[in-house]
Write a protein that holds these residues in place. Structure first.
Motif: not given
Length: 215
Positions: A95-118
């Motif tokens: 939700k935060a990422a969606q709102m940022a994209a809609e507001a025109g934020v250009s760079h998004y950085l995400l802390v995920s995890s090693s082995g991330a896999n849906s």
């Protein structure tokens, strides 16, 4: 031109280091921390906003910025259930990422995890993988996904499993071929995020394990 950054999850291990490090850099003129509980300001250019992530749309005006750092996360034990953990680790962050994209934020950085896999058998890694897939579909000019292994550093909450791993893994990873799987300090992941935010680049990048060490 004023450069503004948003940090989601600034009270966590990486987020706290990131806030402090960004405050000492000249990259951003203003840093907004969106948290669930109060956070002491690291400098006069850091402004903390307490938000209700269940009603994040009420904080829409705060998302007018250049860069969003997403460090939010929890454990099943902390959240109380797998469903509650999913709400924090996937729904709130997306939700935060969606709102940022809609507001025109250009760079998004995400802390995920090693082995991330849906499709992972691990619920935690499935959540991380699902979030990554969702994020990659959003119209940011640049997306930086960091996949650290076990995080080292002082936390406000006790995590016995991680404490044991923090002792054993550095020893195991001295074996040939396993060095790149070694644990990493939360402050070092934060430092990598700071460096990435200072680079001019576009597109999607995923930084794994040994790519996150700054030294």
């Amino acid at each position: 031109m004023t450069q503004k950054a948003i940090i989601v999850g600034a009270t966590g291990l990486i987020g706290a280091h990131l806030t402090e490090q960004l405050a000492g850099e000249e990259t951003f003129d203003e840093i907004l921390t969106l948290t669930r509980r109060p956070q002491a300001a690291a400098s006069t250019k850091v402004h903390n906003h307490i938000v209700n992530f269940d009603r994040l749309e009420e904080a829409a005006p705060l998302f007018q910025a250049n860069t969003l750092f997403s460090c939010l996360g929890t454990t099943r034990k902390q959240a109380g259930s797998l469903a509650a953990q999913y709400r924090v680790d996937v729904e709130y962050q997306y939700k935060a990422a969606q709102m940022a994209a809609e507001a025109g934020v250009s760079h998004y950085l995400l802390v995920s995890s090693s082995g991330a896999n849906s499709k992972s058998a691990s619920a935690y890694l499935r959540m991380k993988g699902e979030l990554e897939e969702k994020i990659k579909k959003l119209p940011f000019e640049r997306i930086s996904i960091l996949q650290p292994s076990l995080l080292l550093g002082n936390r406000g909450d006790a995590r016995p499993g991680e404490q044991i791993g923090a002792i054993l893994l550095p020893l195991i990873c001295k074996l040939p071929g396993l060095k790149r799987y070694r644990p990493i300090e939360g402050r070092e992941v934060a430092a990598k995020m700071v460096r990435l935010s200072q680079q001019e680049q576009t597109g999607i990048e995923t930084l794994r394990l040994d790519q996150l060490f700054t030294s």
